[in-house]
Design a protein around this motif. Sequence first.
Motif, PDB file in Angstrom:
ATOM      1  N   SER A  56     -18.431  20.527  20.188  1.00 10.81           N
ATOM      2  CA  SER A  56     -19.224  20.732  18.967  1.00 10.81           C
ATOM      3  C   SER A  56     -19.586  22.215  18.810  1.00 10.81           C
ATOM      4  O   SER A  56     -19.620  22.730  17.695  1.00 10.81           O
ATOM      5  CB  SER A  56     -20.492  19.881  19.017  1.00 10.81           C
ATOM      6  OG  SER A  56     -21.161  20.048  20.254  1.00 10.81           O
ATOM      7  N   PHE A  57     -19.859  22.894  19.914  1.00 10.62           N
ATOM      8  CA  PHE A  57     -20.138  24.340  19.858  1.00 10.62           C
ATOM      9  C   PHE A  57     -18.903  25.097  19.358  1.00 10.62           C
ATOM     10  O   PHE A  57     -19.018  26.057  18.594  1.00 10.62           O
ATOM     11  CB  PHE A  57     -20.529  24.857  21.247  1.00 10.62           C
ATOM     12  CG  PHE A  57     -22.018  24.829  21.529  1.00 10.62           C
ATOM     13  CD1 PHE A  57     -22.891  24.101  20.746  1.00 10.62           C
ATOM     14  CD2 PHE A  57     -22.535  25.544  22.603  1.00 10.62           C
ATOM     15  CE1 PHE A  57     -24.255  24.081  21.016  1.00 10.62           C
ATOM     16  CE2 PHE A  57     -23.903  25.542  22.874  1.00 10.62           C
ATOM     17  CZ  PHE A  57     -24.765  24.813  22.083  1.00 10.62           C
ATOM     18  N   ASP A  58     -17.725  24.681  19.804  1.00 14.25           N
ATOM     19  CA  ASP A  58     -16.489  25.342  19.346  1.00 14.25           C
ATOM     20  C   ASP A  58     -16.355  25.212  17.828  1.00 14.25           C
ATOM     21  O   ASP A  58     -15.973  26.159  17.135  1.00 14.25           O
ATOM     22  CB  ASP A  58     -15.256  24.718  20.008  1.00 14.25           C
ATOM     23  CG  ASP A  58     -15.248  24.910  21.511  1.00 14.25           C
ATOM     24  OD1 ASP A  58     -15.907  25.850  21.984  1.00 14.25           O
ATOM     25  OD2 ASP A  58     -14.587  24.111  22.199  1.00 14.25           O
ATOM     26  N   ILE A  60     -23.823  32.729  26.226  1.00 16.78           N
ATOM     27  CA  ILE A  60     -22.598  32.244  26.872  1.00 16.78           C
ATOM     28  C   ILE A  60     -22.237  30.819  26.428  1.00 16.78           C
ATOM     29  O   ILE A  60     -21.304  30.222  26.977  1.00 16.78           O
ATOM     30  CB  ILE A  60     -22.714  32.298  28.413  1.00 16.78           C
ATOM     31  CG1 ILE A  60     -23.943  31.518  28.898  1.00 16.78           C
ATOM     32  CG2 ILE A  60     -22.729  33.744  28.904  1.00 16.78           C
ATOM     33  CD1 ILE A  60     -24.057  31.408  30.421  1.00 16.78           C
ATOM     34  N   GLY A  61     -22.964  30.280  25.468  1.00 18.20           N
ATOM     35  CA  GLY A  61     -22.616  28.954  24.954  1.00 18.20           C
ATOM     36  C   GLY A  61     -22.776  27.834  25.961  1.00 18.20           C
ATOM     37  O   GLY A  61     -22.061  26.833  25.913  1.00 18.20           O
ATOM     38  N   CYS A  62     -23.759  27.984  26.850  1.00 17.30           N
ATOM     39  CA  CYS A  62     -23.902  26.985  27.926  1.00 17.30           C
ATOM     40  C   CYS A  62     -24.494  25.669  27.429  1.00 17.30           C
ATOM     41  O   CYS A  62     -24.222  24.611  27.986  1.00 17.30           O
ATOM     42  CB  CYS A  62     -24.767  27.551  29.047  1.00 17.30           C
ATOM     43  SG  CYS A  62     -26.478  27.909  28.570  1.00 17.30           S
ATOM     44  N   GLY A  63     -25.337  25.724  26.404  1.00 21.38           N
ATOM     45  CA  GLY A  63     -25.935  24.503  25.862  1.00 21.38           C
ATOM     46  C   GLY A  63     -27.273  24.140  26.466  1.00 21.38           C
ATOM     47  O   GLY A  63     -27.834  23.089  26.132  1.00 21.38           O
ATOM     48  N   ALA A  64     -27.825  24.985  27.342  1.00 22.73           N
ATOM     49  CA  ALA A  64     -29.129  24.671  27.940  1.00 22.73           C
ATOM     50  C   ALA A  64     -30.217  24.568  26.879  1.00 22.73           C
ATOM     51  O   ALA A  64     -31.151  23.766  26.998  1.00 22.73           O
ATOM     52  CB  ALA A  64     -29.506  25.737  28.971  1.00 22.73           C
TER      53      ALA A  64
HETATM   54  S1  SF4 Z   1     -29.195  28.535  26.374  1.00 22.12           S
HETATM   55 FE1  SF4 Z   1     -28.310  28.466  24.303  1.00 22.12          FE
HETATM   56  S2  SF4 Z   1     -28.694  30.523  23.432  1.00 22.12           S
HETATM   57 FE2  SF4 Z   1     -28.963  30.669  25.699  1.00 22.12          FE
HETATM   58  S3  SF4 Z   1     -26.946  31.293  26.503  1.00 22.12           S
HETATM   59 FE3  SF4 Z   1     -26.999  29.043  26.599  1.00 22.12          FE
HETATM   60  S4  SF4 Z   1     -26.085  28.388  24.599  1.00 22.12           S
HETATM   61 FE4  SF4 Z   1     -26.628  30.575  24.373  1.00 22.12          FE
END
Ligand code: SF4
Length: 246
Positions: free
Chosen positions: A118-120, A159-163
């Motif tokens: 979904s981020f992509d 970094i698009g980690c999704g946290a």
């Molecule tokens: S927590 Fe959200 S805003 Fe922060 S690096 Fe990960 S995806 Fe990007």
Amino acid sequence: MNITVRVWRQSGPDDAGSLVSYDVPDVSPDMSFLEMLDVLNERLILDGEEPIAFDHDCREGICGSCGVVINGQAHGPQRTTSCQLHMRSFSDGDTIDVEPWRSRGFPVIKDLVVDRSSFDRIIQSGGFITAPTGAAPDAHATPVPKPDADLAFENATCIGCGACVAACPNGSAMLFTSAKIAHLNALPQGQPERESRVLEMVSTMDDEGFGGCTNTGECVNSCPKGIPFASIVNMNKEYLRALRKR
Ligand code: SF4
Ligand code: FES
């Protein structure tokens, strides 16, 4: 250290899943959290059991693929990525819960692995610029004021980690989306798509099932790259500006 981990095991998207408890003896405090899972997986494989599926790539805090919820916190107790978290952050005898990101926008594929495509699709809808092809221009051909360059760089560190999504009670992706918008909208090269970018990316974010922001701020508290809340404020301004100009 001797620890116990309770890991979310789910054989596939349609499985209900549950927490399964494992004892992990002789854990070095200098191991990363993922190395501890590696050791556990080696034992599971030797015992003929299914290893725990988890996502990872760089293990340097760069790629954003390794996120898991540790003891209820996205990426665990330190403000860093799961791969950069070390076992010295825990104590001998601890029981540690490990779960996948939980959000409608990130369906579980298996165990700790979620689908973050979904981020992509949010990026694909507006995270680009239009530039003429040909030889690379001189580095100084397009002057960028220092404050704009700093703003773009700060947001480009996402970094698009999704946290941020995992930590948000609404499952909102506004911190991620706002970082991607601010990165390009701050630069001269991003101006041709400035309005369409914010409209399309916000629309895709909504279509992917992410919730809205209610100013809780948990996204900022869990972001390993320090993306600021001001990015969301900026996105809202850009969105209203784009609506006016449409
Ligand atoms: S927590 Fe959200 S805003 Fe922060 S690096 Fe990960 S995806 Fe990007
Ligand atoms: S494995 Fe790349 S950020 Fe953790």
